[in-house]
Design a protein around this motif. Structure first.
Motif, PDB file in Angstrom:
ATOM      1  N   LEU A  33     -15.804 -14.277  31.667  1.00  0.00           N
ATOM      2  CA  LEU A  33     -17.071 -14.666  31.151  1.00  0.00           C
ATOM      3  C   LEU A  33     -17.392 -16.000  31.719  1.00  0.00           C
ATOM      4  O   LEU A  33     -17.106 -16.808  31.954  1.00  0.00           O
ATOM      5  CB  LEU A  33     -17.072 -14.809  29.590  1.00  0.00           C
ATOM      6  N   ASP A  35     -25.045 -22.556  27.991  1.00  0.00           N
ATOM      7  CA  ASP A  35     -23.799 -22.057  28.487  1.00  0.00           C
ATOM      8  C   ASP A  35     -23.921 -21.146  29.457  1.00  0.00           C
ATOM      9  O   ASP A  35     -22.980 -20.462  30.057  1.00  0.00           O
ATOM     10  CB  ASP A  35     -23.110 -21.269  27.210  1.00  0.00           C
ATOM     11  N   CYS A  36     -25.223 -20.385  29.423  1.00  0.00           N
ATOM     12  CA  CYS A  36     -25.513 -19.301  30.446  1.00  0.00           C
ATOM     13  C   CYS A  36     -27.030 -19.063  30.522  1.00  0.00           C
ATOM     14  O   CYS A  36     -27.683 -19.525  29.725  1.00  0.00           O
ATOM     15  CB  CYS A  36     -24.859 -17.904  30.130  1.00  0.00           C
ATOM     16  N   PHE A  78     -28.686 -16.343  30.123  1.00  0.00           N
ATOM     17  CA  PHE A  78     -29.103 -15.725  28.848  1.00  0.00           C
ATOM     18  C   PHE A  78     -29.247 -16.280  27.733  1.00  0.00           C
ATOM     19  O   PHE A  78     -30.482 -16.391  26.987  1.00  0.00           O
ATOM     20  CB  PHE A  78     -28.163 -14.596  28.562  1.00  0.00           C
ATOM     21  N   ASN A  79     -28.454 -17.459  27.266  1.00  0.00           N
ATOM     22  CA  ASN A  79     -28.661 -18.310  26.159  1.00  0.00           C
ATOM     23  C   ASN A  79     -29.931 -19.228  26.509  1.00  0.00           C
ATOM     24  O   ASN A  79     -30.663 -19.486  25.358  1.00  0.00           O
ATOM     25  CB  ASN A  79     -27.542 -19.201  26.015  1.00  0.00           C
ATOM     26  N   SER A 112     -21.780 -21.468  22.418  1.00  0.00           N
ATOM     27  CA  SER A 112     -22.724 -20.933  21.357  1.00  0.00           C
ATOM     28  C   SER A 112     -23.116 -19.530  22.037  1.00  0.00           C
ATOM     29  O   SER A 112     -23.336 -19.186  23.032  1.00  0.00           O
ATOM     30  CB  SER A 112     -23.892 -21.544  21.556  1.00  0.00           C
ATOM     31  N   HIS A 115     -26.328 -10.717  21.351  1.00  0.00           N
ATOM     32  CA  HIS A 115     -26.405 -10.505  22.898  1.00  0.00           C
ATOM     33  C   HIS A 115     -25.299 -10.474  23.552  1.00  0.00           C
ATOM     34  O   HIS A 115     -24.979  -9.745  24.710  1.00  0.00           O
ATOM     35  CB  HIS A 115     -27.648 -11.344  23.277  1.00  0.00           C
ATOM     36  N   CYS A 116     -24.132 -11.320  23.402  1.00  0.00           N
ATOM     37  CA  CYS A 116     -23.098 -11.765  24.152  1.00  0.00           C
ATOM     38  C   CYS A 116     -22.205 -10.238  24.250  1.00  0.00           C
ATOM     39  O   CYS A 116     -21.460  -9.938  25.194  1.00  0.00           O
ATOM     40  CB  CYS A 116     -22.181 -12.708  23.583  1.00  0.00           C
TER      41      CYS A 116
HETATM   42  S1  SF4 Z   1     -24.239 -14.093  26.841  1.00  0.00           S
HETATM   43 FE1  SF4 Z   1     -22.624 -14.767  25.733  1.00  0.00          FE
HETATM   44  S2  SF4 Z   1     -20.830 -13.965  26.492  1.00  0.00           S
HETATM   45 FE2  SF4 Z   1     -22.495 -13.808  28.161  1.00  0.00          FE
HETATM   46  S3  SF4 Z   1     -22.391 -15.185  29.481  1.00  0.00           S
HETATM   47 FE3  SF4 Z   1     -23.820 -16.019  27.644  1.00  0.00          FE
HETATM   48  S4  SF4 Z   1     -22.614 -17.061  26.077  1.00  0.00           S
HETATM   49 FE4  SF4 Z   1     -21.143 -16.029  27.498  1.00  0.00          FE
END
Ligand code: SF4
Length: 311
Positions: free
Chosen positions: A247, A263-264, A266-267, A296, A300-301
């Motif tokens: 991931l 963290d990404c 998407f977040n 976090s 959606h993950c």
């Molecule tokens: S959406 Fe969730 S699982 Fe996907 S990269 Fe971001 S934090 Fe990680």
């Protein structure tokens, strides 16, 4: 089941970072396009843009820490006025630079020189091409997009961006055109390679397949068509524990246009900040602390763990 609980059940722990190998820098949400599947809901009307002082803070982190890859995204990242400065300075620091490009930006006035700029700086390009046939691409990304993308790939090929060149990589990205999961990456890559070579005489390095995330413009579409619940269930039912090690949130940190850390990407779009115990902004970056952080997560993950994963 809540994604958080699923993780506890499978890992007997929370989802934690493994290492920060890459800094993903979202330099703004403005884009010359407005694709239907865009998780950022980017478009020409967006005004969020990373300012020079934040760009310098990103560069400062690269200078001081052992993070050797800068992954620049947007919007169309090229539309940030400090974009070429950022790339040039990161390369001077010895970083590998990846740019997520929509390719069509090279047709816009003032951006025509960028393929040569990328060539000169050995920038790796990751470009969206949701299918190898015209109709699917134009339906998702707008009329004329496929033709323009093919034209640009030809130009990039002529500049050395072709299969087998490890200095000048051009990777393509597939997204499903609807509420289904991406097919197996390797076999689809072979299809892309064969068809694009046969129909257009173009090559590329790798194909990455991503499922559509149930956020941003794609979530709006799911809401409108009453298919959000069904799609979320498809993602949850396709949970694959083998995707967890890779991931992207476990290997990178994402910097928002305003310097806040996530963290990404998407977040970031969801406004789901890095957990409270961590430094929240790039100006107070703490590598040791952040590389051991708890991530976090939200439902959606499941978009990242469905099928063969989307990382
Ligand atoms: S959406 Fe969730 S699982 Fe996907 S990269 Fe971001 S934090 Fe990680």
């Amino acid at each position: 089941m809540e994604f958080k609980n699923k993780i506890s059940e499978v890992l007997q722990n929370s989802l934690n970072s493994i290492e920060i190998e890459r800094l993903q820098d979202n330099v703004g949400y403005r884009c010359n396009m407005a694709c239907k599947h865009c998780h950022v809901s980017a478009g020409p009307g967006r005004t969020e843009m990373m300012e020079k002082d934040i760009v310098d803070q990103v560069l400062d982190v690269l200078k001081k820490h052992e993070i050797r890859t800068l992954d620049i995204t947007g919007g169309a990242p090229e539309m940030n006025p400090h974009f070429t400065y950022l790339v040039t300075a990161a390369k001077k620091e010895g970083c590998h630079v990846i740019v997520r490009s929509n390719l069509t930006i090279f047709f816009e006035k003032g951006f025509e020189h960028l393929p040569e700029f990328y060539q000169e700086h050995d920038v790796e390009i990751t470009a969206s091409l949701p299918y190898y046939m015209n109709s699917s691409v134009d339906r998702v990304r707008g009329d004329g997009t496929f033709r323009k993308s093919i034209e640009v790939i030809k130009r990039l090929n002529s500049l050395g961006y072709e299969n087998g060149n490890s200095e000048k990589k051009l990777n393509l990205v597939y997204n499903p055109s609807g509420t289904f999961l991406a097919p197996e990456q390797k076999s689809l890559e072979e299809d892309y390679r064969r068809e694009l070579a046969a129909q257009h005489e173009i090559t590329f390095n790798h194909l990455f397949t991503f499922s559509n995330m149930p956020i941003g413009r794609f979530k709006d579409h799911l809401d409108k068509t009453g298919s959000l619940g069904k799609y979320l269930k498809t993602l949850e039912d396709s949970f694959n524990p083998c995707t967890l090690d890779a991931l992207m949130c476990r290997h990178l940190i994402s910097v928002g246009w305003d310097g806040y850390l996530y963290d990404c990407d998407f977040n970031q779009v969801l406004g789901l900040h890095i957990n409270d115990s961590c430094p929240q902004h790039i100006r107070v970056f703490d590598h040791e602390f952040l590389k051991a952080r708890e991530i976090s997560v939200g439902n959606h993950c499941y978009g990242c763990t469905a099928g063969q994963g989307s990382t």
